[in-house]
Design a protein around this motif. Structure first.
Motif, PDB file in Angstrom:
ATOM      1  N   LEU A  75      17.908 -39.639 -35.736  1.00 41.13           N
ATOM      2  CA  LEU A  75      18.357 -39.079 -34.595  1.00 41.13           C
ATOM      3  C   LEU A  75      18.374 -39.521 -33.256  1.00 41.13           C
ATOM      4  O   LEU A  75      19.309 -39.939 -32.458  1.00 41.13           O
ATOM      5  CB  LEU A  75      18.667 -37.433 -34.435  1.00 41.13           C
ATOM      6  CG  LEU A  75      19.823 -37.229 -35.294  1.00 41.13           C
ATOM      7  CD1 LEU A  75      19.104 -34.837 -35.243  1.00 41.13           C
ATOM      8  CD2 LEU A  75      20.884 -37.721 -35.270  1.00 41.13           C
ATOM      9  N   TRP A  76      17.326 -39.533 -32.935  1.00 38.88           N
ATOM     10  CA  TRP A  76      16.449 -40.278 -31.854  1.00 38.88           C
ATOM     11  C   TRP A  76      17.323 -41.331 -31.605  1.00 38.88           C
ATOM     12  O   TRP A  76      17.764 -41.946 -30.200  1.00 38.88           O
ATOM     13  CB  TRP A  76      14.966 -39.753 -31.198  1.00 38.88           C
ATOM     14  CG  TRP A  76      14.497 -41.114 -30.251  1.00 38.88           C
ATOM     15  CD1 TRP A  76      13.791 -42.297 -30.782  1.00 38.88           C
ATOM     16  CD2 TRP A  76      14.811 -40.457 -28.368  1.00 38.88           C
ATOM     17  NE1 TRP A  76      13.737 -42.232 -28.795  1.00 38.88           N
ATOM     18  CE2 TRP A  76      13.799 -41.297 -28.517  1.00 38.88           C
ATOM     19  CE3 TRP A  76      15.097 -39.586 -28.286  1.00 38.88           C
ATOM     20  CZ2 TRP A  76      13.899 -41.580 -26.672  1.00 38.88           C
ATOM     21  CZ3 TRP A  76      15.508 -40.097 -26.666  1.00 38.88           C
ATOM     22  CH2 TRP A  76      14.577 -40.628 -26.215  1.00 38.88           C
ATOM     23  N   ILE A  77      16.990 -42.419 -32.418  1.00 41.85           N
ATOM     24  CA  ILE A  77      17.405 -44.056 -31.969  1.00 41.85           C
ATOM     25  C   ILE A  77      18.406 -43.970 -31.903  1.00 41.85           C
ATOM     26  O   ILE A  77      19.767 -44.447 -31.036  1.00 41.85           O
ATOM     27  CB  ILE A  77      17.202 -44.681 -33.145  1.00 41.85           C
ATOM     28  CG1 ILE A  77      15.652 -44.879 -32.754  1.00 41.85           C
ATOM     29  CG2 ILE A  77      17.835 -45.581 -33.413  1.00 41.85           C
ATOM     30  CD1 ILE A  77      14.877 -45.143 -35.074  1.00 41.85           C
ATOM     31  N   ALA A  78      19.827 -43.180 -32.562  1.00 45.32           N
ATOM     32  CA  ALA A  78      21.194 -43.686 -32.214  1.00 45.32           C
ATOM     33  C   ALA A  78      21.589 -42.308 -31.184  1.00 45.32           C
ATOM     34  O   ALA A  78      22.561 -43.347 -30.439  1.00 45.32           O
ATOM     35  CB  ALA A  78      21.973 -42.362 -33.090  1.00 45.32           C
TER      36      ALA A  78
ATOM     37  N   GLU B 277       9.334 -37.875 -27.249  1.00 40.80           N
ATOM     38  CA  GLU B 277       7.438 -37.342 -27.588  1.00 40.80           C
ATOM     39  C   GLU B 277       7.967 -36.561 -28.895  1.00 40.80           C
ATOM     40  O   GLU B 277       7.241 -37.423 -29.505  1.00 40.80           O
ATOM     41  CB  GLU B 277       7.307 -35.983 -26.598  1.00 40.80           C
ATOM     42  CG  GLU B 277       5.242 -35.499 -26.562  1.00 40.80           C
ATOM     43  CD  GLU B 277       4.853 -36.915 -27.376  1.00 40.80           C
ATOM     44  OE1 GLU B 277       3.218 -37.040 -27.554  1.00 40.80           O
ATOM     45  OE2 GLU B 277       4.820 -38.298 -26.537  1.00 40.80           O
ATOM     46  N   ALA B 278       9.107 -35.693 -29.110  1.00 41.21           N
ATOM     47  CA  ALA B 278       8.958 -34.590 -30.059  1.00 41.21           C
ATOM     48  C   ALA B 278       9.356 -35.199 -31.274  1.00 41.21           C
ATOM     49  O   ALA B 278       8.979 -35.322 -32.040  1.00 41.21           O
ATOM     50  CB  ALA B 278      10.518 -34.083 -29.573  1.00 41.21           C
ATOM     51  N   ALA B 279      10.282 -36.357 -31.269  1.00 34.79           N
ATOM     52  CA  ALA B 279      10.932 -37.682 -32.183  1.00 34.79           C
ATOM     53  C   ALA B 279       9.651 -38.039 -33.531  1.00 34.79           C
ATOM     54  O   ALA B 279       9.448 -38.803 -33.783  1.00 34.79           O
ATOM     55  CB  ALA B 279      12.080 -38.659 -31.962  1.00 34.79           C
ATOM     56  N   ARG B 280       8.158 -38.962 -31.600  1.00 36.47           N
ATOM     57  CA  ARG B 280       7.202 -39.354 -31.874  1.00 36.47           C
ATOM     58  C   ARG B 280       6.306 -39.039 -32.925  1.00 36.47           C
ATOM     59  O   ARG B 280       6.044 -38.989 -34.132  1.00 36.47           O
ATOM     60  CB  ARG B 280       6.756 -40.144 -30.711  1.00 36.47           C
ATOM     61  CG  ARG B 280       6.077 -41.909 -31.281  1.00 36.47           C
ATOM     62  CD  ARG B 280       5.900 -42.322 -29.403  1.00 36.47           C
ATOM     63  NE  ARG B 280       5.343 -41.102 -28.997  1.00 36.47           N
ATOM     64  CZ  ARG B 280       4.089 -40.666 -28.488  1.00 36.47           C
ATOM     65  NH1 ARG B 280       2.927 -40.969 -29.515  1.00 36.47           N
ATOM     66  NH2 ARG B 280       3.701 -39.467 -27.860  1.00 36.47           N
ATOM     67  N   ARG B 281       6.413 -37.405 -32.375  1.00 32.80           N
ATOM     68  CA  ARG B 281       5.539 -36.594 -33.621  1.00 32.80           C
ATOM     69  C   ARG B 281       5.618 -36.720 -34.779  1.00 32.80           C
ATOM     70  O   ARG B 281       4.985 -35.930 -35.071  1.00 32.80           O
ATOM     71  CB  ARG B 281       4.951 -35.502 -32.205  1.00 32.80           C
ATOM     72  CG  ARG B 281       4.282 -35.999 -31.268  1.00 32.80           C
ATOM     73  CD  ARG B 281       3.892 -34.252 -30.636  1.00 32.80           C
ATOM     74  NE  ARG B 281       5.062 -33.845 -29.996  1.00 32.80           N
ATOM     75  CZ  ARG B 281       5.402 -32.619 -29.691  1.00 32.80           C
ATOM     76  NH1 ARG B 281       5.188 -31.989 -30.325  1.00 32.80           N
ATOM     77  NH2 ARG B 281       6.109 -32.546 -29.275  1.00 32.80           N
TER      78      ARG B 281
END
Length: 101
Positions: free
Chosen positions: A86-89, A73-77
């Protein structure tokens, strides 16, 4: 959690993620990475939590689904492409670890 404990966990993480680390150092690094992630989430530090999730995933930590959801959620926002990467990795690292075991 005192600042000294946080420093010690960061030190354990640095030691345990070196190629020369022994299994006990790797376990301590993984536990430290997860504790640092939990601390960031507890303080509501969304960006830092995503960074620490990435570190924990690369350290081989078993990341609870609630922690992953918070960071997703944090990465998406976020509008920060580097944070989203970083989230994807982190997800890719966790997938590789799951396949290896």
């Amino acid at each position: 959690m005192t600042r000294q404990i946080v420093r010690d966990m960061k030190r354990h993480l640095a030691t345990g993620t070196k190629p020369s680390a022994d299994p006990s150092e790797k376990r301590l690094a993984s536990a430290s990475a997860l504790a640092l992630l939990e601390r960031s989430i507890g303080f509501g530090h969304a960006r830092l939590a995503v960074i620490r999730l990435s570190i924990a995933a690369h350290a081989g930590a078993d990341i609870p689904p609630a922690h992953r959801a918070y960071c997703e959620e944090a990465a998406r926002r976020s509008q920060d492409a580097a944070l989203q990467a970083l989230w994807i990795a982190a997800g890719e690292a966790a997938t590789r670890r799951a396949v290896a075991h």
